[in-house]
Each structure stands twice: as C-alpha cells, then as structure tokens.
Write a protein that holds these residues in place. Structure first.
Motif, short mmCIF file in Angstrom:
data_model
loop_
_atom_site.label_atom_id
_atom_site.label_comp_id
_atom_site.label_asym_id
_atom_site.label_seq_id
_atom_site.Cartn_x
_atom_site.Cartn_y
_atom_site.Cartn_z
N ARG A 30 -21.44 18.93 11.22
CA ARG A 30 -21.80 19.38 12.56
C ARG A 30 -22.05 20.89 12.58
NH1 ARG A 30 -17.54 15.83 16.12
NH2 ARG A 30 -18.74 13.91 16.09
N TRP A 72 -15.20 16.70 6.55
CA TRP A 72 -16.63 16.77 6.26
C TRP A 72 -17.52 16.64 7.48
CZ3 TRP A 72 -19.59 12.45 7.31
CH2 TRP A 72 -18.86 11.28 7.54
N VAL A 73 -17.05 15.87 8.49
CA VAL A 73 -17.90 15.70 9.67
C VAL A 73 -18.08 17.03 10.38
CG1 VAL A 73 -18.13 14.58 11.90
CG2 VAL A 73 -17.28 13.28 9.95
N VAL A 116 0.86 -1.18 0.00
CA VAL A 116 0.00 0.00 0.00
C VAL A 116 0.90 1.24 0.00
CG1 VAL A 116 -1.78 1.25 1.28
CG2 VAL A 116 -1.76 -1.26 1.28
N PRO A 117 0.62 2.23 -0.82
CA PRO A 117 1.47 3.43 -0.88
C PRO A 117 1.60 4.09 0.50
CG PRO A 117 -0.13 3.45 -2.65
CD PRO A 117 -0.51 2.31 -1.77
N PHE A 133 -1.14 6.25 2.74
CA PHE A 133 -2.48 6.05 2.15
C PHE A 133 -3.57 6.21 3.22
CE2 PHE A 133 -6.07 3.20 1.37
CZ PHE A 133 -6.54 3.70 0.17
N ALA A 134 -3.41 5.49 4.32
CA ALA A 134 -4.44 5.53 5.37
C ALA A 134 -4.62 6.95 5.90
CB ALA A 134 -4.08 4.58 6.50
N ALA A 135 -3.51 7.63 6.09
CA ALA A 135 -3.61 9.00 6.63
C ALA A 135 -4.39 9.90 5.68
CB ALA A 135 -2.21 9.55 6.86
N ARG A 136 -4.15 9.72 4.38
CA ARG A 136 -4.87 10.54 3.41
C ARG A 136 -6.37 10.24 3.44
NH1 ARG A 136 -0.21 9.54 0.58
NH2 ARG A 136 -1.03 7.78 -0.58
N VAL A 137 -6.68 8.96 3.53
CA VAL A 137 -8.10 8.59 3.59
C VAL A 137 -8.74 9.16 4.85
CG1 VAL A 137 -9.71 6.66 3.85
CG2 VAL A 137 -7.83 6.50 2.22
N VAL A 138 -8.07 8.98 5.97
CA VAL A 138 -8.63 9.44 7.24
C VAL A 138 -8.82 10.95 7.22
CG1 VAL A 138 -8.17 9.67 9.71
CG2 VAL A 138 -7.74 7.48 8.57
N GLU A 185 -9.56 12.70 4.80
CA GLU A 185 -10.70 13.04 3.95
C GLU A 185 -12.04 12.82 4.66
OE1 GLU A 185 -11.20 14.20 0.86
OE2 GLU A 185 -9.10 14.61 0.52
N VAL A 186 -12.06 11.88 5.58
CA VAL A 186 -13.36 11.47 6.12
C VAL A 186 -13.53 11.71 7.62
CG1 VAL A 186 -13.68 9.71 4.36
CG2 VAL A 186 -12.60 9.09 6.51
N THR A 187 -12.50 12.19 8.29
CA THR A 187 -12.63 12.39 9.73
C THR A 187 -13.14 13.79 10.04
OG1 THR A 187 -10.27 12.81 9.72
CG2 THR A 187 -11.00 10.69 10.56
N PRO A 188 -13.46 14.06 11.31
CA PRO A 188 -14.14 15.30 11.66
C PRO A 188 -13.45 16.57 11.20
CG PRO A 188 -14.27 13.80 13.48
CD PRO A 188 -13.41 13.13 12.44
#
Lengths: 167, 210
Positions: free
Chosen positions: A83, A78-79, A61-62, A65-70, A72-75
């Motif tokens: 809110r 967009w969260v 996995v590059p 990767f996980a940090a970039r995804v997180v 994008e989707v963590t508070p």
C-alpha cells in the motif's frame, strides 16, 4: 473380467463405498470376489492400510503457528508495504506538479530579484543603486527614501544596517 | 460453491481477520499434510508456513476455479517438492530415515497412555509413508489422510483420475508389509505366500488413463 478390471470396485469396497456402485455391477463384483482369493487378499490389504491412514491422529500444530503466519502476511508486513508503494506511485504526478510549480516560482522570483530585506534595500540605496521610492518588504510598507537614509545614518560601523526611529 | 470464497475475497483486499480465519481453518490440515511429507515436525512447520505465505502473497491470482482448500494443497505439494530437493542436497536419505526411526523407537519403548499410542501409531505410519516415492506417497496422503476425493486429487496434481487410483492402489500395497507391527501379519491367502507382492497384480493399464 480379469482381477485388474475390478480395481476401481475393489478400492471402493476397501473404503466401504460399495453403495456408490451400480447395483448390477456391485452384484457382479461381489460374485467375483467370492470366488477370487487374490481379490480377497487385495481387498484386505487395501482396507487395512486405508483404515490405518484414515485413523492417523493429527499431529499437534506448534503453539503460535497461526499467529506467526498471520504476522507474515497481514497488513502489518507486506500488505502495508504494497500500500505504501501504491500510495507513493499515485502521488508521483502530484509531487511532480508541485516540483515544477516550485521551480517556475523560483525562476520568476530570480528574474524580479527585488531586495528582500530592509538592510539590503538600504545598502542598495546607499551605494547609489536605483531603488523604487516605495516598497513593501517583509512587512514594511511604503519604505521611503527618508526611512532608508535613517537606517544608514543610525548604523554603527561594521554592524548591519537596522531601521531607526522614523517618527 | 466454495465455502471459503467470501473469506478469500476479503483476504484479497488485505483483510487481516479474514486471513487469520483462513489460516486457523486450515493450519491443522496443512501442518499434518506437511508432517506426512517430511516426517519431521520442524520441517513440517517450515513447509506449512511457506505454503500459507505463498498462498496469501499470490492470492490475487486465485480465481475460484478450484476450492481454496485444493488450491492450498496444490501449493503445499509444490512447496514440498522444493523442500525435498533442498533436503536431498543437504543430507543423505538414510540419515533422515534414522532420525524418524529413533523417534519411533523412543515412543515404542515408552508404552504409555492413549496419547502415546496415537503418537506411536502416527510415527509408524509416517515412517512407512516416507519410504514411498513421491509419485505414490502424495496421492495416497491426499486421499487416505487428508480425505480428498479421487477427482479432487486429479485436479490438485493435474493427473488423470485413473492414474491417481492406480498409484494409490500401489502405494497401499507397498505400505502393507511395512505396517506388520501396527496391523499384524497379512492373511496367508493365495498369492500372499511370498509375503511381498501377493494379491492382485499391480495395475499398469490404469497409468495415463482418464
């Protein structure tokens, strides 16, 4: 049974799962396999590809990767936005109430229209407007006619009226 | 019971730690699934990332009727279809195959260590997989690469289990001649003389069965 009817058993054999078969059915399948060259070839074919694919090494996995995804989707993204919207929507009735209160207060204040400063009050008195003999305006208590007269007389021309020494 | 359920419920409230844990738990699976679908690291990263983003943004719709893992796979399949449509409009198929082939030949030429060997092995498999139609490739990858059971794949793809087995059987049959360099030639058994469609006839009765 035809070869096609042994499809499921053949696939289980290819994946080394013959133990899952009913013992009697397994015996029949193995008897068929022993005398059927087509099924033997099919078994080799299925097993070879299955073994190759199950042995496929995972691609790395590059990094990050996980940090970039997180992110994008963590508070933090967009969260929080959701809110913020939620809080805003919930505050709409409160904001509306405050706005109405403010409008009503302003309207009442306009209706009363009292002089709001000592200078205004003095000018009103000097020009003969009717003023009450006693006011409470901006911290001045009991502003009497004498005080207002003092303000008018002590004012320089073209300067705002200021309160003089009333003592 | 889904082992991820507690994390999913926390993630549904916006818990960043839960989201982080779920991403790290499935990032390798999703990236590799995407890699086998796209035969490209760059496209795989985009596809895997899009899968997670869609999953977490739509997490309120997850009711636990399937496992979180299978739910992710379902989203990945849909993202893959969208991606394939975009790619098809952007570049002809032969260009993409050539790109994969060049990479594979680069690794073949290197003849390096075990790591190189495993990369070469993976490239050869991914190249062979890329020649299959989507109908055959997706269930094959989900079963043989990702390790999903037939019944799980049937739920993910919403296709009867008999059809799933039939497609996997046919997919392996088409893969085998493409893996001669990797696996060696097939046995010269009756039905294999033509080197193409020998062995068992491709099942057609399983299509549509349940």
């Amino acid at each position: 049974m035809s070869c096609e009817e042994w499809l499921s058993s053949l696939m289980q054999a290819a994946e080394n799962n013959l133990d899952d078969l009913d013992p009697a059915e397994r015996s029949r399948f193995e008897a068929h396999l022993a005398r059927c060259a087509r099924c033997q070839a099919g078994l080799e074919e299925q097993r070879a590809v299955w073994e190759a694919l199950t042995a496929r090494a995972d691609a790395a996995v590059p990094p990050g990767f996980a940090a970039r995804v997180v992110s994008e989707v963590t508070p933090g993204r967009w969260v929080d936005v959701l809110r913020w919207k939620t809080v805003t929507y919930r505050l709409v009735p409160v904001a509306t109430g405050l706005l109405l209160f403010g409008l009503m207060t302003a309207r009442n204040a306009t209706d009363a229209a009292p002089p709001v400063g000592l200078t205004d009050l003095a000018e009103a008195w000097a020009f003969g407007d009717e003023v009450s003999p006693s006011f409470t305006v901006l911290g001045y208590e009991d502003v009497s006619g004498d005080v207002l007269l003092d303000v008018v007389l002590s004012a320089e021309p073209d300067e705002p009226l200021v309160r003089g020494d009333s003592s | 019971m889904d082992a991820d359920l507690a994390l999913v419920e926390a993630a549904q409230t916006g818990d960043a730690d839960a989201i982080n844990t779920l991403v790290r738990r499935y990032e390798t699976r999703m990236f590799n699934f995407a890699r086998t679908l796209t035969a490209s690291d760059g496209d795989a990263e985009d596809l895997a990332q899009e899968t997670f983003i869609r999953a977490f943004r739509g997490l309120r719709r997850f009711r636990g009727e399937s496992s979180f893992k299978n739910w992710l796979y379902r989203i990945a399949v849909n993202v893959g279809r969208t991606h394939r449509g975009k790619r098809a409009r952007q570049a002809p198929v032969w260009e993409r195959r050539l790109e994969a082939e060049e990479v594979s030949e680069h690794h073949l030429a290197s003849q390096a260590d075990d790591l190189e060997q495993s990369v070469m092995h993976r490239q050869a498999l991914d190249r062979a997989l890329s020649t299959l139609s989507e109908d055959l490739r997706t269930p094959l990858i989900l079963h043989d690469v990702e390790g999903l059971e037939y019944r799980e794949i049937a739920k993910v793809l919403e296709i009867p289990i008999g059809t799933i087995m039939s497609r996997i059987f046919r997919a392996r049959r088409r893969m085998r001649p493409l893996l001669v360099d990797l696996l060696g030639p097939r046995d010269a058994t009756p039905g294999n003389e033509s080197g193409g469609t020998g062995g068992l006839a491709e099942p057609v009765t399983a299509e549509g069965s349940s």
